[in-house]
Write a protein that holds these residues in place. Structure first.
Motif, PDB file in Angstrom:
ATOM      1  N   PHE A 245       5.795  -4.550  -9.545  1.00 26.95           N
ATOM      2  CA  PHE A 245       5.393  -5.943  -9.697  1.00 26.95           C
ATOM      3  C   PHE A 245       4.116  -6.158 -10.496  1.00 26.95           C
ATOM      4  CE2 PHE A 245       7.863  -5.849  -5.726  1.00 26.95           C
ATOM      5  CZ  PHE A 245       8.861  -6.750  -6.064  1.00 26.95           C
ATOM      6  N   GLU A 246       3.358  -5.095 -10.791  1.00 29.36           N
ATOM      7  CA  GLU A 246       2.060  -5.264 -11.447  1.00 29.36           C
ATOM      8  C   GLU A 246       1.862  -4.371 -12.656  1.00 29.36           C
ATOM      9  OE1 GLU A 246      -0.824  -4.622  -8.361  1.00 29.36           O
ATOM     10  OE2 GLU A 246      -0.262  -6.448  -7.284  1.00 29.36           O
ATOM     11  N   ASP A 247       2.898  -3.800 -13.212  1.00 29.99           N
ATOM     12  CA  ASP A 247       2.779  -2.945 -14.393  1.00 29.99           C
ATOM     13  C   ASP A 247       1.937  -1.694 -14.144  1.00 29.99           C
ATOM     14  OD1 ASP A 247       4.271  -3.243 -16.616  1.00 29.99           O
ATOM     15  OD2 ASP A 247       2.795  -4.341 -17.783  1.00 29.99           O
ATOM     16  N   GLY A 248       1.938  -1.206 -12.923  1.00 34.38           N
ATOM     17  CA  GLY A 248       1.197   0.008 -12.599  1.00 34.38           C
ATOM     18  C   GLY A 248       1.973   1.248 -13.004  1.00 34.38           C
ATOM     19  N   PRO A 249       1.356   2.416 -12.835  1.00 35.89           N
ATOM     20  CA  PRO A 249       2.025   3.664 -13.209  1.00 35.89           C
ATOM     21  C   PRO A 249       3.194   3.971 -12.274  1.00 35.89           C
ATOM     22  CG  PRO A 249      -0.035   4.134 -12.090  1.00 35.89           C
ATOM     23  CD  PRO A 249       0.021   2.637 -12.297  1.00 35.89           C
ATOM     24  N   GLY A 250       4.161   4.682 -12.811  1.00 38.92           N
ATOM     25  CA  GLY A 250       5.331   5.055 -12.027  1.00 38.92           C
ATOM     26  C   GLY A 250       6.563   4.307 -12.490  1.00 38.92           C
ATOM     27  N   ALA A 251       7.642   4.544 -11.806  1.00 43.11           N
ATOM     28  CA  ALA A 251       8.926   3.952 -12.147  1.00 43.11           C
ATOM     29  C   ALA A 251       9.208   2.753 -11.245  1.00 43.11           C
ATOM     30  CB  ALA A 251      10.024   4.996 -11.993  1.00 43.11           C
TER      31      ALA A 251
ATOM     32  N   GLY B 125       0.793  -1.227   0.000  1.00 41.40           N
ATOM     33  CA  GLY B 125       0.000   0.000   0.000  1.00 41.40           C
ATOM     34  C   GLY B 125       0.821   1.270   0.000  1.00 41.40           C
ATOM     35  N   GLY B 126       2.106   1.148   0.247  1.00 40.76           N
ATOM     36  CA  GLY B 126       2.962   2.320   0.338  1.00 40.76           C
ATOM     37  C   GLY B 126       3.436   2.816  -1.011  1.00 40.76           C
ATOM     38  N   SER B 127       4.275   3.830  -0.942  1.00 39.91           N
ATOM     39  CA  SER B 127       4.862   4.376  -2.166  1.00 39.91           C
ATOM     40  C   SER B 127       6.177   5.044  -1.822  1.00 39.91           C
ATOM     41  CB  SER B 127       3.918   5.367  -2.836  1.00 39.91           C
ATOM     42  OG  SER B 127       3.694   6.479  -1.990  1.00 39.91           O
ATOM     43  N   GLY B 128       6.941   5.292  -2.857  1.00 33.19           N
ATOM     44  CA  GLY B 128       8.234   5.907  -2.642  1.00 33.19           C
ATOM     45  C   GLY B 128       8.553   6.947  -3.691  1.00 33.19           C
TER      46      GLY B 128
ATOM     47  N   THR C 267      14.030  12.680 -10.765  1.00 32.25           N
ATOM     48  CA  THR C 267      13.182  12.155  -9.700  1.00 32.25           C
ATOM     49  C   THR C 267      12.037  11.341 -10.288  1.00 32.25           C
ATOM     50  OG1 THR C 267      11.751  14.097  -9.657  1.00 32.25           O
ATOM     51  CG2 THR C 267      13.672  14.147  -8.220  1.00 32.25           C
ATOM     52  N   GLY C 268      11.472  10.498  -9.459  1.00 38.08           N
ATOM     53  CA  GLY C 268      10.325   9.717  -9.871  1.00 38.08           C
ATOM     54  C   GLY C 268       9.657   9.055  -8.688  1.00 38.08           C
ATOM     55  N   GLN C 269       8.496   8.540  -8.940  1.00 32.89           N
ATOM     56  CA  GLN C 269       7.733   7.840  -7.917  1.00 32.89           C
ATOM     57  C   GLN C 269       7.702   6.357  -8.252  1.00 32.89           C
ATOM     58  OE1 GLN C 269       3.933   9.816  -7.933  1.00 32.89           O
ATOM     59  NE2 GLN C 269       4.724  11.549  -6.772  1.00 32.89           N
ATOM     60  N   TYR C 270       7.647   5.522  -7.215  1.00 29.59           N
ATOM     61  CA  TYR C 270       7.558   4.084  -7.420  1.00 29.59           C
ATOM     62  C   TYR C 270       6.662   3.476  -6.354  1.00 29.59           C
ATOM     63  CZ  TYR C 270      11.206   3.702  -3.781  1.00 29.59           C
ATOM     64  OH  TYR C 270      11.916   3.767  -2.614  1.00 29.59           O
TER      65      TYR C 270
END
Length: 141
Positions: A36-42, A15-18, A27-30
């Motif tokens: 692991f699921e092809d979601g948005p972000g890096a 549930g977290g993010s980085g 910079t970017g968000q992950y």
């Protein structure tokens, strides 16, 4: 010369993010989903791929120039595979694709120089623990 990267993770794994920073301004968000699921972000594997591609293209350009074959361009791509193994997630394969524009050089010599660059670039050396690193190297055109 030392290079800096940093990251901050908040929350639990799923549930977290980085947020990461490479150098001063990349910079970017992950998140779990982006990794692991092809979601948005890096994700970290994209950063490893970009680092490997950048290192390989620079190393190959240098090797070509030192051999008297000044390249017009060297473009590299790295596809990094992360697999869930019994002992946890692991990078199991990196496939490199490099395309060069080098006037007057044969395909065979280009591939040989590309193999030399792949073996010698600092990022390749750092990734020596990856079980499989493959490469396709071709001349443009």
């Amino acid at each position: 010369m030392a290079s800096k990267g940093k990251a901050k993770w908040e929350g639990d794994l799923k549930g977290g993010s980085g947020v990461f920073t490479a150098g001063e301004d990349i910079t970017g968000q992950y998140s779990f989903k982006s990794r692991f699921e092809d979601g948005p972000g890096a994700n970290p594997e994209q950063l490893i791929g970009a680092a490997h591609a950048a290192c390989l293209s620079m190393a190959l350009s240098n090797i070509l120039a030192e051999a008297g074959h000044n390249p017009t361009s060297v473009e590299a791509e790295a596809v990094v595979q992360l697999r869930l193994l019994d002992d946890g997630p692991s990078i199991t394969k990196i496939h490199l694709k490099v395309v060069g524009t080098v006037p007057g050089l044969s395909e065979e010599h280009f591939r040989g120089h590309a193999e030399e660059a792949k073996a010698g670039c600092p990022v390749s050396k750092a990734l020596a623990g990856v079980p499989e690193i493959t490469m396709d190297a071709t001349l443009a055109g």
